[in-house]
Design a protein around this motif. Structure first.
Motif, PDB file in Angstrom:
ATOM      1  N   ILE A  58       0.840  -1.200   0.000  1.00 53.34           N
ATOM      2  CA  ILE A  58       0.000   0.000   0.000  1.00 53.34           C
ATOM      3  C   ILE A  58       0.872   1.246   0.000  1.00 53.34           C
ATOM      4  CG2 ILE A  58      -1.636   1.355   1.364  1.00 53.34           C
ATOM      5  CD1 ILE A  58      -2.831  -1.353   2.306  1.00 53.34           C
ATOM      6  N   SER A  59       1.903   1.242   0.861  1.00 55.60           N
ATOM      7  CA  SER A  59       2.805   2.386   0.959  1.00 55.60           C
ATOM      8  C   SER A  59       3.552   2.628  -0.349  1.00 55.60           C
ATOM      9  CB  SER A  59       3.809   2.159   2.097  1.00 55.60           C
ATOM     10  OG  SER A  59       4.753   3.192   2.161  1.00 55.60           O
TER      11      SER A  59
ATOM     12  N   SER B 167       1.068  -1.857  -8.117  1.00 57.01           N
ATOM     13  CA  SER B 167      -0.396  -1.702  -8.101  1.00 57.01           C
ATOM     14  C   SER B 167      -1.084  -3.027  -8.408  1.00 57.01           C
ATOM     15  CB  SER B 167      -0.824  -0.637  -9.119  1.00 57.01           C
ATOM     16  OG  SER B 167      -0.294   0.621  -8.790  1.00 57.01           O
TER      17      SER B 167
ATOM     18  N   GLN C 159       3.016   4.948  -7.415  1.00 57.09           N
ATOM     19  CA  GLN C 159       2.036   4.609  -8.462  1.00 57.09           C
ATOM     20  C   GLN C 159       2.631   3.620  -9.480  1.00 57.09           C
ATOM     21  OE1 GLN C 159       2.335   8.302  -7.783  1.00 57.09           O
ATOM     22  NE2 GLN C 159       1.024   7.582  -6.138  1.00 57.09           N
TER      23      GLN C 159
ATOM     24  N   VAL D 293       2.653   1.767  -3.426  1.00 62.18           N
ATOM     25  CA  VAL D 293       1.719   2.237  -4.457  1.00 62.18           C
ATOM     26  C   VAL D 293       1.362   3.708  -4.228  1.00 62.18           C
ATOM     27  CG1 VAL D 293      -0.608   1.983  -5.392  1.00 62.18           C
ATOM     28  CG2 VAL D 293       0.792  -0.036  -4.964  1.00 62.18           C
ATOM     29  N   GLU D 294       1.108   4.069  -2.976  1.00 66.18           N
ATOM     30  CA  GLU D 294       0.767   5.463  -2.679  1.00 66.18           C
ATOM     31  C   GLU D 294       1.910   6.402  -3.026  1.00 66.18           C
ATOM     32  OE1 GLU D 294      -0.299   5.376   1.423  1.00 66.18           O
ATOM     33  OE2 GLU D 294      -2.386   4.790   1.033  1.00 66.18           O
ATOM     34  N   GLU D 295       3.150   5.917  -2.821  1.00 74.15           N
ATOM     35  CA  GLU D 295       4.323   6.763  -3.039  1.00 74.15           C
ATOM     36  C   GLU D 295       4.771   6.806  -4.492  1.00 74.15           C
ATOM     37  OE1 GLU D 295       8.876   7.231  -1.274  1.00 74.15           O
ATOM     38  OE2 GLU D 295       7.441   5.851  -0.330  1.00 74.15           O
TER      39      GLU D 295
END
Length: 207
Positions: free
Chosen positions: A173-174, A185, A180, A176-178
């Motif tokens: 999650i971290s 993903s 993309q 992907v958030e940082e």
């Protein structure tokens, strides 16, 4: 998922293979890969045997050809030759400088998991995590570097096969958030969707 999963692995993971390939070796790799990819939805034994033959020829010409070890192990698993697939990856770890050890140890874990040898599978997942950890120490934490992103992503996803499953999910999650990153993903979506490691392995190999 099985076709996309292998294609994604092949295109992204093997881009980081450090083999000193000759033109002939590249040609053999490409022919073998085409035979495997053309038969992802059904296991055509003759095509897979031909792919293995081509990959063996490539490895004879260039034992440092990391791509061939991974592709050969994949074809062997699809033919049910699990011990030979494991040996193939172990030979890659032994023979190839700068081999993707984390990936190889995880794939060995996959094969043992599919064989029902959970203890051995966990041992290799932990070895994979150790290899990824060493790589992250060497590479640093520059999240603009594709190799760094990939290493952290693969380490996090490997955790999904161990008791560190929740940690792995949070790390994905971290990432992907940082970043993309498309590979991260995709693996996050896999991890979030009622993840079952045994089914994932079957889908991954198309067996």
């Amino acid at each position: 998922m099985k076709s996309y999963s292998f294609v994604l692995y092949f295109v992204i993971a093997l881009l980081f293979s450090c083999s000193q390939n000759t033109e002939k070796v590249n040609e053999l790799n490409e022919k073998a890969t085409k035979l495997i990819l053309e038969n992802l939805n059904s296991i055509d034994e003759a095509s897979h045997q031909e792919a293995i033959k081509l990959l063996d020829e490539a490895l004879t010409l260039d034992p440092q050809n990391g791509k061939a070890y991974f592709s050969k192990h994949y074809a062997l698993v699809r033919l049910g030759k699990y011990e030979e697939a494991i040996t193939t990856l172990q030979n890659g770890i032994k023979n190839v400088k700068d081999f993707q050890v984390g990936d190889a140890q995880r794939q060995i874990g996959f094969v043992y998991d599919h064989m029902g040898e959970d203890g051995k599978a966990q041992d290799h997942y932990l070895s994979a995590l150790q290899a990824y950890h060493l790589s992250t120490n060497e590479l640093g934490n520059d999240r603009s570097d594709p190799k760094v992103i990939r290493t952290y992503t693969e380490r996090a996803f490997t955790m999904m096969f161990t008791e560190e499953k929740n940690t792995g999910l949070n790390e994905l999650i971290s990432i992907v958030e940082e970043t993309q990153d498309p590979n991260a993903s995709y693996l996050l979506e896999v991890a979030k969707t009622d993840f079952n490691k045994k089914q994932y392995i079957k889908d991954y190999y198309g067996i």
